[in-house]
Design an enzyme around this catalytic site. Structure first.
Site, PDB file in Angstrom:
ATOM      1  N   LYS A 135       0.712  -1.178   0.106  1.00  0.00           N
ATOM      2  CA  LYS A 135       0.043   0.051   0.193  1.00  0.00           C
ATOM      3  C   LYS A 135       0.967   1.411  -0.229  1.00  0.00           C
ATOM      4  O   LYS A 135       0.751   2.151  -0.884  1.00  0.00           O
ATOM      5  CB  LYS A 135      -0.913  -0.015   1.186  1.00  0.00           C
ATOM      6  CG  LYS A 135      -1.797  -1.187   1.570  1.00  0.00           C
ATOM      7  CD  LYS A 135      -2.642  -1.423   0.354  1.00  0.00           C
ATOM      8  CE  LYS A 135      -3.822  -2.348   0.602  1.00  0.00           C
ATOM      9  NZ  LYS A 135      -3.248  -3.810   0.773  1.00  0.00           N
ATOM     10  N   LYS A 144      -8.765   1.575   3.645  1.00  0.00           N
ATOM     11  CA  LYS A 144      -8.041   0.487   3.842  1.00  0.00           C
ATOM     12  C   LYS A 144      -6.892   0.032   4.761  1.00  0.00           C
ATOM     13  O   LYS A 144      -6.154   1.080   4.796  1.00  0.00           O
ATOM     14  CB  LYS A 144      -7.880  -0.236   2.365  1.00  0.00           C
ATOM     15  CG  LYS A 144      -6.839   0.895   1.775  1.00  0.00           C
ATOM     16  CD  LYS A 144      -6.722   0.446   0.216  1.00  0.00           C
ATOM     17  CE  LYS A 144      -5.912   1.391  -0.777  1.00  0.00           C
ATOM     18  NZ  LYS A 144      -6.028   0.748  -2.318  1.00  0.00           N
ATOM     19  N   ARG A 178      -5.002  -5.051 -13.327  1.00  0.00           N
ATOM     20  CA  ARG A 178      -3.824  -5.570 -12.751  1.00  0.00           C
ATOM     21  C   ARG A 178      -2.697  -5.599 -13.910  1.00  0.00           C
ATOM     22  O   ARG A 178      -2.961  -6.102 -14.742  1.00  0.00           O
ATOM     23  CB  ARG A 178      -4.049  -7.013 -12.114  1.00  0.00           C
ATOM     24  CG  ARG A 178      -2.820  -7.837 -11.925  1.00  0.00           C
ATOM     25  CD  ARG A 178      -1.773  -7.377 -11.011  1.00  0.00           C
ATOM     26  NE  ARG A 178      -2.182  -6.817  -9.509  1.00  0.00           N
ATOM     27  CZ  ARG A 178      -2.565  -7.777  -8.700  1.00  0.00           C
ATOM     28  NH1 ARG A 178      -2.048  -9.079  -8.740  1.00  0.00           N
ATOM     29  NH2 ARG A 178      -2.862  -7.500  -7.422  1.00  0.00           N
ATOM     30  N   ARG A 181     -10.380  -6.093 -13.257  1.00  0.00           N
ATOM     31  CA  ARG A 181     -11.224  -6.861 -12.323  1.00  0.00           C
ATOM     32  C   ARG A 181     -12.643  -6.098 -12.220  1.00  0.00           C
ATOM     33  O   ARG A 181     -12.542  -5.028 -11.567  1.00  0.00           O
ATOM     34  CB  ARG A 181     -10.505  -7.388 -11.277  1.00  0.00           C
ATOM     35  CG  ARG A 181      -9.177  -8.324 -11.491  1.00  0.00           C
ATOM     36  CD  ARG A 181      -8.226  -8.050 -10.306  1.00  0.00           C
ATOM     37  NE  ARG A 181      -7.654  -6.879 -10.284  1.00  0.00           N
ATOM     38  CZ  ARG A 181      -6.641  -6.647  -9.271  1.00  0.00           C
ATOM     39  NH1 ARG A 181      -6.609  -7.423  -8.534  1.00  0.00           N
ATOM     40  NH2 ARG A 181      -6.000  -5.405  -9.489  1.00  0.00           N
ATOM     41  N   ARG A 214     -15.431  -3.287  -4.025  1.00  0.00           N
ATOM     42  CA  ARG A 214     -14.301  -4.095  -4.275  1.00  0.00           C
ATOM     43  C   ARG A 214     -14.412  -4.685  -5.700  1.00  0.00           C
ATOM     44  O   ARG A 214     -15.197  -5.549  -5.962  1.00  0.00           O
ATOM     45  CB  ARG A 214     -14.058  -5.104  -3.141  1.00  0.00           C
ATOM     46  CG  ARG A 214     -14.107  -4.303  -1.816  1.00  0.00           C
ATOM     47  CD  ARG A 214     -13.940  -5.149  -0.557  1.00  0.00           C
ATOM     48  NE  ARG A 214     -15.053  -6.160  -0.695  1.00  0.00           N
ATOM     49  CZ  ARG A 214     -15.183  -7.155  -0.008  1.00  0.00           C
ATOM     50  NH1 ARG A 214     -14.180  -7.546   1.033  1.00  0.00           N
ATOM     51  NH2 ARG A 214     -16.272  -7.774   0.027  1.00  0.00           N
ATOM     52  N   ASP A 255      -1.685  -2.207  -9.460  1.00  0.00           N
ATOM     53  CA  ASP A 255      -3.109  -1.897  -9.457  1.00  0.00           C
ATOM     54  C   ASP A 255      -3.485  -0.530  -9.821  1.00  0.00           C
ATOM     55  O   ASP A 255      -3.194   0.469  -9.146  1.00  0.00           O
ATOM     56  CB  ASP A 255      -3.816  -2.233  -8.189  1.00  0.00           C
ATOM     57  CG  ASP A 255      -3.689  -3.736  -7.922  1.00  0.00           C
ATOM     58  OD1 ASP A 255      -3.501  -4.581  -8.563  1.00  0.00           O
ATOM     59  OD2 ASP A 255      -4.178  -3.992  -6.647  1.00  0.00           O
ATOM     60  N   GLU A 314      -2.263   0.498  -5.832  1.00  0.00           N
ATOM     61  CA  GLU A 314      -1.432  -0.435  -5.317  1.00  0.00           C
ATOM     62  C   GLU A 314      -0.251  -0.943  -5.953  1.00  0.00           C
ATOM     63  O   GLU A 314      -0.043  -1.001  -7.160  1.00  0.00           O
ATOM     64  CB  GLU A 314      -2.180  -1.577  -4.392  1.00  0.00           C
ATOM     65  CG  GLU A 314      -3.153  -1.197  -3.502  1.00  0.00           C
ATOM     66  CD  GLU A 314      -3.738  -2.573  -2.963  1.00  0.00           C
ATOM     67  OE1 GLU A 314      -3.180  -3.469  -2.993  1.00  0.00           O
ATOM     68  OE2 GLU A 314      -4.836  -2.305  -2.322  1.00  0.00           O
ATOM     69  N   ASN A 358       2.009  -4.428  -6.109  1.00  0.00           N
ATOM     70  CA  ASN A 358       2.068  -6.022  -5.450  1.00  0.00           C
ATOM     71  C   ASN A 358       3.352  -6.384  -5.565  1.00  0.00           C
ATOM     72  O   ASN A 358       3.825  -6.554  -6.704  1.00  0.00           O
ATOM     73  CB  ASN A 358       0.792  -6.719  -6.216  1.00  0.00           C
ATOM     74  CG  ASN A 358      -0.636  -6.068  -5.473  1.00  0.00           C
ATOM     75  OD1 ASN A 358      -1.150  -6.512  -4.411  1.00  0.00           O
ATOM     76  ND2 ASN A 358      -1.087  -5.253  -6.459  1.00  0.00           N
TER      77      ASN A 358
END
Length: 317
Positions: A126, A161, A211, A226, A234, A274, A282, A284
């Protein structure tokens, strides 16, 4: 001589065969003639002045009923392996951190670790986006209710979050005058003891949370968007979202150019960004997924790109 590749992962018998990105990597590595070795976090230890592990020879199969076989475990120095994939899923807890210490010693002994252990510790998935403020939406990181409420009053519609969750866990959309605001802040911050991330809500989430996978800073030309389920904010697949492959936009590619030099510098060879609308939300670095979905939709071989990268990194060694 065959490349020896270890993998640290969650129990392989419990993975989702059709979607698991680590299995895709292992199938590609085996096809190239690599010798594969399997470990879980509990198999890592330190003895005789070196990081060691109970290594189990691993064979993998493109068979949804029988995708792996394990040999007998034997204790060996981790530094004997040419490369190790760190693919343990979050939570990023103390045990995860301890594993990076073992892997860092293996790295010092000559193994290539994907991704670099120190960078796994440094690049919170994050908080890492704050290194690229030109790419992100209006964002606050705080544990203080007054600051968070002021931010809410300014932007009216926010996403709250935790800094240490995955899969959409404990993510809230909060609007101005929401009667649950106080309890959400109290719960997520543990009454002011734990920092959280707050971001302006991005309406383009209806078009998907993209993604984007990067191999040594080079983006795969397609992303998996997504899409949230009906009545859901979400978009995480684990939270009921569904994935649709889309080509990268010019803005997506620009974001990748902003982030890529830092990824290369930090030895973050396989990363998932993301992106919602025009904004990076984000980064990852622990165990990014979506290889199987993108490979299937666009005839790609993302694992092949990663193995090419690993082989290139091993050449000077």
């Amino acid at each position: 001589m065959a490349i020896s590749l270890g993998v640290v992962m969650d129990p392989i018998g419990a993975i989702h065969y059709k979607k698991d990105s680590t299995l895709a990597m292992l199938l590609e590595a085996q096809q190239r003639g690599y010798d594969l070795y399997y470990l879980e976090q509990r198999d890592l230890f330190w003895q005789d002045r070196q990081a060691r592990g109970y290594l189990r020879p691993l064979n993998v199969f493109a068979d949804p009923q029988h995708w792996y076989e394990l040999g007998e475990a034997s204790p060996r120095p981790l530094g004997e392996l040419d490369a190790i994939l760190m693919r343990k899923d979050p939570p990023f807890d103390n045990d995860y951190i301890y594993s990076t210490y073992f892997l860092e010693q293996a790295e010092q002994a000559g193994s290539l670790i994907v991704n670099k252990p120190q960078s796994l510790r440094d690049a919170n998935e994050k908080l890492f986006i704050t290194h690229f403020p030109q790419c992100i939406p209006e964002t606050l990181v705080s544990c203080q209710a007054a600051i968070i409420k002021d931010f809410l009053a300014q932007y009216q519609d926010l996403i709250f979050k935790p800094l240490d969750s995955m899969g959409g866990a404990s993510i809230f959309r909060v609007t101005a005058n929401d009667p649950n605001t106080n309890v959400i802040i109290e719960t997520l911050t543990a009454h002011g003891r734990r920092h959280i991330m707050v971001q302006r809500f991005i309406p383009e989430i209806t078009q998907g949370d993209k993604r984007i996978l990067l191999v040594n800073g080079e983006p795969v030309p397609y992303a998996l968007a997504r899409i949230p389920g009906k009545g859901e904010t979400r978009a995480n697949l684990a939270a009921g979202g569904h994935g649709v492959g889309v080509p990268l936009s010019e803005r997506d590619r620009w974001i990748c150019t902003q982030v890529a030099p830092t990824l290369r510098e930090k030895g973050l060879y396989f990363v998932g960004l993301d992106v919602i609308g025009d904004y990076l939300t984000e980064i990852n670095v622990t165990s990014p997924t979506c290889i199987r979905e993108l490979d299937a939709q666009f005839g790609l071989n993302i694992s092949g790109q990663l193995m090419d990268c690993i082989e290139q990194q091993l050449k000077p060694r």
